[in-house]
Design an enzyme around this catalytic site. Sequence first.
Site, PDB file in Angstrom:
ATOM      1  N   GLU A  43       0.969  -1.168   0.023  1.00  0.00           N
ATOM      2  CA  GLU A  43       0.004   0.098  -0.125  1.00  0.00           C
ATOM      3  C   GLU A  43       0.845   0.773  -0.049  1.00  0.00           C
ATOM      4  O   GLU A  43       1.855   1.071   0.628  1.00  0.00           O
ATOM      5  CB  GLU A  43      -1.129  -0.020   1.292  1.00  0.00           C
ATOM      6  CG  GLU A  43      -2.053   1.149   1.236  1.00  0.00           C
ATOM      7  CD  GLU A  43      -3.168   1.169   1.982  1.00  0.00           C
ATOM      8  OE1 GLU A  43      -2.914   0.111   2.936  1.00  0.00           O
ATOM      9  OE2 GLU A  43      -4.003   1.630   1.877  1.00  0.00           O
ATOM     10  N   GLU A 371     -11.456  -2.933   3.452  1.00  0.00           N
ATOM     11  CA  GLU A 371     -11.940  -3.573   4.871  1.00  0.00           C
ATOM     12  C   GLU A 371     -13.533  -3.109   4.741  1.00  0.00           C
ATOM     13  O   GLU A 371     -13.642  -2.338   5.730  1.00  0.00           O
ATOM     14  CB  GLU A 371     -10.618  -2.638   5.651  1.00  0.00           C
ATOM     15  CG  GLU A 371     -10.856  -3.723   6.740  1.00  0.00           C
ATOM     16  CD  GLU A 371      -9.699  -2.540   7.685  1.00  0.00           C
ATOM     17  OE1 GLU A 371      -9.745  -1.788   7.810  1.00  0.00           O
ATOM     18  OE2 GLU A 371      -8.439  -3.727   8.809  1.00  0.00           O
TER      19      GLU A 371
HETATM   20  O1  AHR Z   1      -2.315  -1.567   6.297  1.00  0.00           O
HETATM   21  C1  AHR Z   1      -2.583  -0.363   7.269  1.00  0.00           C
HETATM   22  C2  AHR Z   1      -4.265  -0.250   7.001  1.00  0.00           C
HETATM   23  O2  AHR Z   1      -4.661  -1.130   7.703  1.00  0.00           O
HETATM   24  C3  AHR Z   1      -4.649  -0.839   5.699  1.00  0.00           C
HETATM   25  O3  AHR Z   1      -5.491   0.599   4.408  1.00  0.00           O
HETATM   26  C4  AHR Z   1      -6.270  -0.726   6.066  1.00  0.00           C
HETATM   27  O4  AHR Z   1      -6.845  -2.046   5.140  1.00  0.00           O
HETATM   28  C5  AHR Z   1      -6.258  -1.623   7.295  1.00  0.00           C
HETATM   29  O5  AHR Z   1      -7.031  -1.109   8.295  1.00  0.00           O
END
Ligand code: AHR
Length: 653
Positions: A43, A371
Amino acid sequence: MKFFGALLMFVSLGAGAQTINLKVKLNQPGPAISKTMWGLFFEDINLGADGGVYAELVKNRSFEFDMPMMGWDDVPKDSSNATALVINQGSASPANPRYLHIDLRQGRGYFLLSNEGFRGMGFKKDEKYNLTLQARLTENLSKPVELELVDEKGVKIGSGNVTIDSKEWKKYEVSITAGQTVPKGRLNLRFAGTGAVDVDMISMFPATTWKNRPGGLRNDLVQMLADIKPGFLRFPGGCIVEGKVLDNRYQWKKTVGNIEERETLINRWNTEFSHRSTPDYFQSFGLGFYEYFLLAEDIGAEPLPILNCGMACQFNSAEVVPLGELDPYIQDALDLIEFANGSEQTKWGKLRATMGHPAPFNLKLLGVGNEQWGEQYIERFTLFAKALKAKHPEVQLISSAGPYSDGPMFNYLNDTLRSMKVDLIDEHYYRPPSWFLKNARRYDKYDRNGPKVFAGEYAAHVKNAGSDEKLNTWQAAIAEAAFMTGLERNADIVQMASYAPLFAHAEGWQWTPDLIWFNNLQSYGTPNYYVQKMYGNNKGSRVVPLLMNNESLAGQDSIYATACIDDNSKELIIKIVNTAPASKKINISLEGKGKLLQKLVSTQLQSADQAQLNTFTDPNALVPKETTKALKGQAIAEEIPGYSFTIFRIGMK
Ligand code: AHR
């Protein structure tokens, strides 16, 4: 004498090690281990992409941040001599509307345009840096533009120049060699003489990048990913997929094609945490979907894109698209499959080919939503699944079990998705080490005929007392290693797992802990990284039962263990985690097939200090150590030190 002998034995066991007898049932092969089992979660958080693995050194290269001169220090030495204007062409160039107009008509002094990079620019002595810029003359420039790499104090450590010679927009390229190693340098462009010029897309990359691709990725960081031998690469996140509001969600179509036409977007981690506010965090999308697919291919990982499902982050605005207006989102998913897998005759397949990859990327996995939770997710996932399965039954869909590992929100999603017979459910757990130890049997109880599990984001969280930071300690890493024995043992259920997040810039992070830390010049793996690497390099093909008193091992005597066979090398692989401070003697006997042992290669991560970290100054404080020895017969006797994670690769004949 007898009494003394018994006493001596007791003392030596008590002080040194107790013996644990384990049995491997080679004659009872268990589930196959998925090729995608151990993978990566990527990410653009913590400057993971821009300022991180994407090797661009210039911040805000096209003046498209909300504040167009952010990152640039424009210093007209005498404002009566030179002016700089940010021009916004608006809809004439919607993706990249701004450029800088520099006017030197007075012919005195000079104009210095200076970029600070991402927390400075890292330069390495004798390394070449390739600078490109777009420019056009509006009045002839009487002198070439001077280009300078400078150190923290502004002292020149490399230079070049470029003559702007056209009234049409044109791309200019110059290579500059750094004469010094500098962790926090800058780039200066010095305009002198007379004339006027427009400039845009001022960009600079080290000549050495991953596979030496121009405009490519940071070599050291990609190498660390490749070294894990990951089964998949999940991208581009994470919450970044969702956006705080739908307007700043991740839209893959805006991240492909010409770099100049990729629209800059605020990074949602920019203002997420007030204690780690990062107002200069934007997404250039130089690392876009094409580059993610290429990266996955380069490191031998299955690509796993996650797409927005018509929902913004539910921790933020929780905005949703009305169900009746979800079609463009679903179309984006269908088009992505065409981009990845379609022939050159298709619209999106053709774009992939034009970008340099005529062969398909072989996309087999697709995440719908990151999520998400609640009925609103189920409603949207259902519409996506219907359309995607009708056209592409070959692509496995990943659905979300929300942000929590248990509780009503998780139960609702888990039960509902299971009743819908989805392919894979993405579970997330950011929990303390004790949770990971307690949950080593989590998947023993799962329905063997239900959907598969993707442990899509996890990390053991150990608080740094008195701060918001969480640390990548050995305590966290060993708990993850212990938990992962339960994932492997349940390989019929768990098909994929990835630690999260992956990267963090030492001066630009928002979230801790993270797997790999870097600054402008260096990078190191945390103990958690080495746990992932040890699993990734020792995946095996199928589980075999490893038992103590006829039970699998998930914490008895503080031991967590699992065994598998590697069908290629024909080795038996045993993973053992000892979460107690004292060492343990382990006797392992093999049952079935009369195999004779030949060789034992042991890879071990061990520290008596649960607070042990790796750091920039001591990056190898805790790294695996390998030893090899010959074996005979059908049993193994080894001592497993306290607080250790050991992998045995056992050659047999
Ligand atoms: O990994 C950090 C964050 O944690 C991600 O962006 C999210 O999917 C989760 O809440």
